[in-house]
Design an enzyme around this catalytic site. Structure first.
Site, PDB file in Angstrom:
ATOM      1  N   THR A 187       0.995  -1.386   0.235  1.00  0.00           N
ATOM      2  CA  THR A 187      -0.158   0.047  -0.148  1.00  0.00           C
ATOM      3  C   THR A 187       0.868   1.212   0.053  1.00  0.00           C
ATOM      4  O   THR A 187       2.230   1.009   0.624  1.00  0.00           O
ATOM      5  CB  THR A 187      -0.580   0.029   1.342  1.00  0.00           C
ATOM      6  OG1 THR A 187      -1.449  -0.807   1.520  1.00  0.00           O
ATOM      7  CG2 THR A 187      -1.623   1.091   1.186  1.00  0.00           C
TER       8      THR A 187
ATOM      9  N   VAL B  90     -12.700  -5.577   1.474  1.00  0.00           N
ATOM     10  CA  VAL B  90     -12.699  -3.737   1.949  1.00  0.00           C
ATOM     11  C   VAL B  90     -12.059  -3.371   3.198  1.00  0.00           C
ATOM     12  O   VAL B  90     -12.191  -4.009   3.640  1.00  0.00           O
ATOM     13  CB  VAL B  90     -13.101  -3.032   2.154  1.00  0.00           C
ATOM     14  CG1 VAL B  90     -13.385  -1.442   1.885  1.00  0.00           C
ATOM     15  CG2 VAL B  90     -14.599  -2.794  -0.047  1.00  0.00           C
TER      16      VAL B  90
ATOM     17  N   ASP C  93      -8.130  -1.505   5.111  1.00  0.00           N
ATOM     18  CA  ASP C  93      -8.840   0.366   6.023  1.00  0.00           C
ATOM     19  C   ASP C  93      -8.157   1.644   4.833  1.00  0.00           C
ATOM     20  O   ASP C  93      -8.208   2.666   5.547  1.00  0.00           O
ATOM     21  CB  ASP C  93      -7.375   0.335   6.881  1.00  0.00           C
ATOM     22  CG  ASP C  93      -5.970   0.097   6.360  1.00  0.00           C
ATOM     23  OD1 ASP C  93      -5.389  -0.976   5.688  1.00  0.00           O
ATOM     24  OD2 ASP C  93      -5.513   0.025   7.020  1.00  0.00           O
TER      25      ASP C  93
ATOM     26  N   GLY D 139      -0.963  -2.068   6.675  1.00  0.00           N
ATOM     27  CA  GLY D 139      -0.396  -2.887   7.459  1.00  0.00           C
ATOM     28  C   GLY D 139      -1.506  -4.161   7.188  1.00  0.00           C
ATOM     29  O   GLY D 139      -2.296  -3.914   6.241  1.00  0.00           O
TER      30      GLY D 139
END
Lengths: 339, 339
Positions: free
Chosen positions: B205, B234, B236, B257
């Site tokens: 990410t 989905v 965070d 994470g």
């Protein structure tokens, strides 16, 4: 010695009519059925009676679970299922329509003991989204599932599936037509649209927070979103930290209102933070967020908040909020208006 | 009198080589490219060079905007777009595959001045999800849009659309095949799977937090999710308060994470709350959440956090996190490993 103590305790409990379960801790369940422009002026006695009766019935179902030592999670789910099954509230059966004339439902649930959480968003064929949210929490490695993926998961889990037409109600369909008409005529001088139901223009989301005998909190929220919302829009209800939060160390929260504002403020998480970090009571923390922060941003709505000692608050800055609570005594209390 | 003061100021600024823009406030931009099992042992000099060069290039693009007085929102979007366009990171072009072999992308952005926010989730044809998230914030009345509805909205807004095959990369495809193989063979004795890239197993990410000359913070996050995630899951990254948060009065946060843990803790919102309510520094607040709370729940990952004075922190509890910062001097700093 221990045997004698146990015997003595048993005699005492018998004497005072307490069972082992009841002696553990006090129970509490608080519910909301949406905040909005709900005033006495545009409410008939018949409509009011319907709302009261349904809220009471739902609360009693949750209370029955808590009273016999069941978990707050079970109580939250059972209470919300009944509200979802009623056409009165904007959740489950009574969900409002999107701009495209569909019903897209969202729900979430959280366990205050473990901080485990589950949510579904944008689902169209799940009869009770709160049960699907709980399955995501307990039977998947995920927290939030959306759309078709969430529906496939729920189907695999054996959760009740319905045809999308199940969610068609005349009331909500007319509500969409009114909104579409208003959009179309927005350039013309406006004729006032009188809603058929007092909360027609907004909200109707349902939510429950509960405390069980083991001192564990849980929170859940379920909604059909906003009338005339854009296809694919997700509000605060399925967002852990916005519409729903539960932590035994602070409080359990369920929100209703202008979802976008609740997401931006992280309303549920913020109330829990004010309780945990500022030592506020649930009343102080929720007043701060609803009457100061939400008000300042221009948002409308309310929350129900409950801590692990059974203290609760139900602030809102709209004209009314369907709300109620039921405690140890089993008396169901329902309020609707501001005063 | 005022004229003379203005002249005097102009002379002073000329004397010290400062332009009007530069004299306002100091700028800062902090970036992450994902946290995970990134160690020197399984990193080649060539790979490390690629990651460093791309992170630097992206940071310089954001810095150029900030240096000439542009907004933190513009800097965040520009930096993330470059990381999305690189196949190195699990965002945009380099997105990982779902269990079903698709690429579902999520992104969010937030403006610390107004608390306005936008996010998209589960989109499959938007080349730069961060730009779609910004359009949701600025051009719709919503905050979060998912799936096909988000794609239709982005298309209407003239945002660049690509064929889903654009997101196919050999590296991520092989990564999915390895995961599927592991699942299939999970009952057999396990052969160790050696990842081709150091961060293959997890994360990637990307996220940016920035401070502009007007003292405004912004945060953004973009991801392809988890390899082999369930269709519809989905994480965070698109959840305001979990993966992204920005408030001028506390700080801007972007996380990477185990998304599910970050949602349950409301990581970004919680760090902002600790800064606002406990008076912690961004380092103290983010250490508390990453090294205590996340660690206690068993989650892995990291955050970048920046306050309105330019103080920043980049804690993580994984073996490494691609991260960097660039300030007034325009020197791009990149770190990868723990030590």
């Amino acid at each position: 010695m221990l045997k004698r103590l146990a015997l003595f305790t048993a005699i005492l409990m018998f004497a005072f009519g307490a069972t082992a379960e009841e002696s553990k801790g006090k129970i509490m369940l608080v519910v909301h059925g949406g905040a909005g422009t709900i005033t006495r002026k545009n409410m008939t006695p018949e409509m009011e009676q319907q709302y009261r009766a349904t809220l009471e019935e739902a609360m009693r179902a949750g209370h029955a679970i808590l009273a016999k030592g069941g978990t707050s999670l079970d109580a939250v789910e059972a209470t919300i299922r009944l509200l979802e099954d009623s056409p009165l509230f904007n959740a489950g059966k009574g969900a409002v329509f999107t701009h495209e004339g569909k019903n897209e439902l969202d729900a979430s649930i959280m366990d205050g003991k473990t901080l485990k959480a589950g949510a579904v968003a944008g689902v169209t064929i799940i009869k009770n989204p709160i049960t699907a949210a709980r399955a995501v929490m307990e039977k998947s490695k995920h927290v939030l599932m959306v759309g078709r993926g969430a529906e496939l998961f729920a189907t695999k889990m054996g959760i009740e599936i319905v045809d999308p037409s199940y969610f068609w109600t005349e009331r909500r369909w007319k509500s969409l037509q009114q909104e579409l008409l208003k959009e179309e005529e927005s350039s013309k001088p406006k004729a006032e649209v009188i809603p058929m139901f007092p909360d027609e223009k907004k909200y109707g989301t349902v939510g429950v927070v509960a405390l069980d005998r083991d001192g564990n909190l849980a929170a859940g929220t379920s909604t059909g979103g906003m009338t005339n919302k854009m296809f694919g829009r997700v509000g605060d209800s399925p967002i852990i930290g916005a519409g729903t939060y539960a932590d035994n160390h602070s409080c359990a929260v369920s929100a209703t209102g202008d979802g976008e504002y609740f997401i931006r403020l992280g309303v549920a998480r913020d109330i829990a933070a004010l309780v945990a970090y500022r030592g506020m009571t649930v009343q102080q923390a929720s007043d701060e967020v609803i009457h100061k922060k939400l008000q300042a941003l221009g948002g409308t709505g309310g929350v129900i908040v409950l801590d692990a000692k059974g203290n609760f608050a139900m602030p809102f800055n709209s004209e009314g909020m369907y709300r109620g609570w039921i405690g140890e005594d089993g008396k169901a209390n329902v309020l609707i208006y501001k005063d």
